[in-house]
Design a protein around this motif. Structure first.
Motif, PDB file in Angstrom:
ATOM      1  N   THR A  71     -29.274 -17.172  17.127  1.00  0.00           N
ATOM      2  CA  THR A  71     -29.248 -17.421  18.563  1.00  0.00           C
ATOM      3  C   THR A  71     -30.301 -18.478  18.857  1.00  0.00           C
ATOM      4  O   THR A  71     -31.439 -18.362  18.388  1.00  0.00           O
ATOM      5  N   ILE A  72     -29.929 -19.524  19.582  1.00  0.00           N
ATOM      6  CA  ILE A  72     -30.873 -20.600  19.915  1.00  0.00           C
ATOM      7  C   ILE A  72     -31.355 -20.375  21.344  1.00  0.00           C
ATOM      8  O   ILE A  72     -30.561 -20.353  22.289  1.00  0.00           O
ATOM      9  N   ASP A  73     -32.653 -20.189  21.493  1.00  0.00           N
ATOM     10  CA  ASP A  73     -33.211 -19.817  22.800  1.00  0.00           C
ATOM     11  C   ASP A  73     -33.314 -20.992  23.761  1.00  0.00           C
ATOM     12  O   ASP A  73     -33.212 -20.813  24.977  1.00  0.00           O
ATOM     13  N   TYR A  74     -33.595 -22.206  23.241  1.00  0.00           N
ATOM     14  CA  TYR A  74     -33.666 -23.378  24.119  1.00  0.00           C
ATOM     15  C   TYR A  74     -33.422 -24.645  23.301  1.00  0.00           C
ATOM     16  O   TYR A  74     -33.583 -24.658  22.089  1.00  0.00           O
ATOM     17  N   THR A  75     -33.022 -25.704  23.977  1.00  0.00           N
ATOM     18  CA  THR A  75     -32.701 -27.010  23.386  1.00  0.00           C
ATOM     19  C   THR A  75     -31.759 -26.877  22.193  1.00  0.00           C
ATOM     20  O   THR A  75     -32.091 -27.265  21.074  1.00  0.00           O
ATOM     21  N   PRO A  76     -30.556 -26.346  22.411  1.00  0.00           N
ATOM     22  CA  PRO A  76     -29.635 -26.164  21.284  1.00  0.00           C
ATOM     23  C   PRO A  76     -29.264 -27.463  20.588  1.00  0.00           C
ATOM     24  O   PRO A  76     -28.953 -27.460  19.388  1.00  0.00           O
ATOM     25  N   GLU A  77     -29.315 -28.596  21.318  1.00  0.00           N
ATOM     26  CA  GLU A  77     -28.971 -29.877  20.692  1.00  0.00           C
ATOM     27  C   GLU A  77     -30.023 -30.323  19.668  1.00  0.00           C
ATOM     28  O   GLU A  77     -29.776 -31.236  18.877  1.00  0.00           O
ATOM     29  N   ALA A  78     -31.205 -29.671  19.657  1.00  0.00           N
ATOM     30  CA  ALA A  78     -32.251 -30.018  18.700  1.00  0.00           C
ATOM     31  C   ALA A  78     -32.292 -29.062  17.512  1.00  0.00           C
ATOM     32  O   ALA A  78     -33.188 -29.151  16.667  1.00  0.00           O
ATOM     33  N   CYS A  79     -31.325 -28.134  17.456  1.00  0.00           N
ATOM     34  CA  CYS A  79     -31.309 -27.138  16.381  1.00  0.00           C
ATOM     35  C   CYS A  79     -29.917 -27.121  15.761  1.00  0.00           C
ATOM     36  O   CYS A  79     -28.916 -26.978  16.469  1.00  0.00           O
ATOM     37  N   THR A  80     -29.857 -27.259  14.441  1.00  0.00           N
ATOM     38  CA  THR A  80     -28.586 -27.278  13.722  1.00  0.00           C
ATOM     39  C   THR A  80     -28.553 -26.136  12.718  1.00  0.00           C
ATOM     40  O   THR A  80     -29.506 -25.961  11.945  1.00  0.00           O
ATOM     41  N   HIS A  81     -27.451 -25.385  12.716  1.00  0.00           N
ATOM     42  CA  HIS A  81     -27.279 -24.277  11.775  1.00  0.00           C
ATOM     43  C   HIS A  81     -26.004 -24.516  10.986  1.00  0.00           C
ATOM     44  O   HIS A  81     -24.939 -24.746  11.563  1.00  0.00           O
TER      45      HIS A  81
END
Length: 215
Positions: A22-32
């Motif tokens: 789960t990405i809490d903030y700035t999902p565009e800066a996190c890649t899974h």
């Protein structure tokens, strides 16, 4: 030497890959990328990001191979940690935190009911941005172990009159600008000359069984 009771708890060794986050903030800066069990967080003008496991866990083994950001990372904090709830002032927490001003060290800490101040600094013997290294937390009923590349660097045992983490916790990781903490004494002044900064996580593992939340 670690308390042998840690090794008598078989559930501590039952682990599985973390297949969802789960990405809490700035999902565009996190890649899974679940197929390769890889996660990246990028810090740039958008700020950083924070991911967590979808489930809480009560005790167990948590680990990841991490390559910290390259370049001049002064001011940044990058990490992997357990917390009952990020932002809750009464949280329990068990940390690995990298302080951007010095990539040759890592800080460990433990919080109970929001009370920390149990920081320890560990010399890594390597630059944390120079390739992947494994960081592991083993959290049992009465003892916590922090390991780096399989070597125990810290042990905390339950003691009478001293708080010990007992709340179910998420696994978290983030990259953020911590330069405002303690007048930049903690992580240094933010420079940003080598942005964007990428913190890479792979082979993230969590306990095979999550905590059963009350309905």
């Amino acid at each position: 030497m670690a308390d042998p009771s840690l090794h008598s708890e078989p559930h501590l060794h039952s682990i599985t890959n973390l297949n969802q986050i789960t990405i809490d903030y700035t999902p565009e800066a996190c890649t899974h990328t679940p197929s390769t069990n890889e996660i990246s967080i990028v810090f740039d003008t958008r700020g950083g990001a924070r991911w967590r496991s979808p489930s809480r866990y009560l005790h167990g083994t948590f680990s990841a191979k991490i390559q910290c950001p390259k370049g001049n990372t002064s001011g940044l904090n990058f990490n992997i940690y357990l917390s009952s709830l990020e932002g809750d002032k009464a949280q329990d927490e068990i940390d690995f935190e990298f302080l951007g001003k010095d990539k040759m060290i890592v800080q460990t800490n433990v919080y109970t009911c929001g009370n920390g101040n149990r920081e320890e600094i560990h010399q890594l013997g390597f630059d944390c941005s120079d390739g992947f290294h494994e960081y592991e937390i083993k959290w049992g009923n009465d003892v916590i172990e922090w390991r780096i590349d399989g070597v125990v660097v810290r042990v905390e045992e339950r003691k009478e009159g001293v708080g010990f983490p007992e709340k179910p916790m998420f696994l978290y990781a983030s990259v953020w600008d911590a330069s405002y903490i303690d007048e930049a004494k903690w992580c240094g002044e933010y420079v940003g000359c080598d942005a964007p900064y990428a913190c890479l996580y792979k082979d993230v593992q969590v306990p095979a069984c999550g905590y059963k939340e009350d309905s």
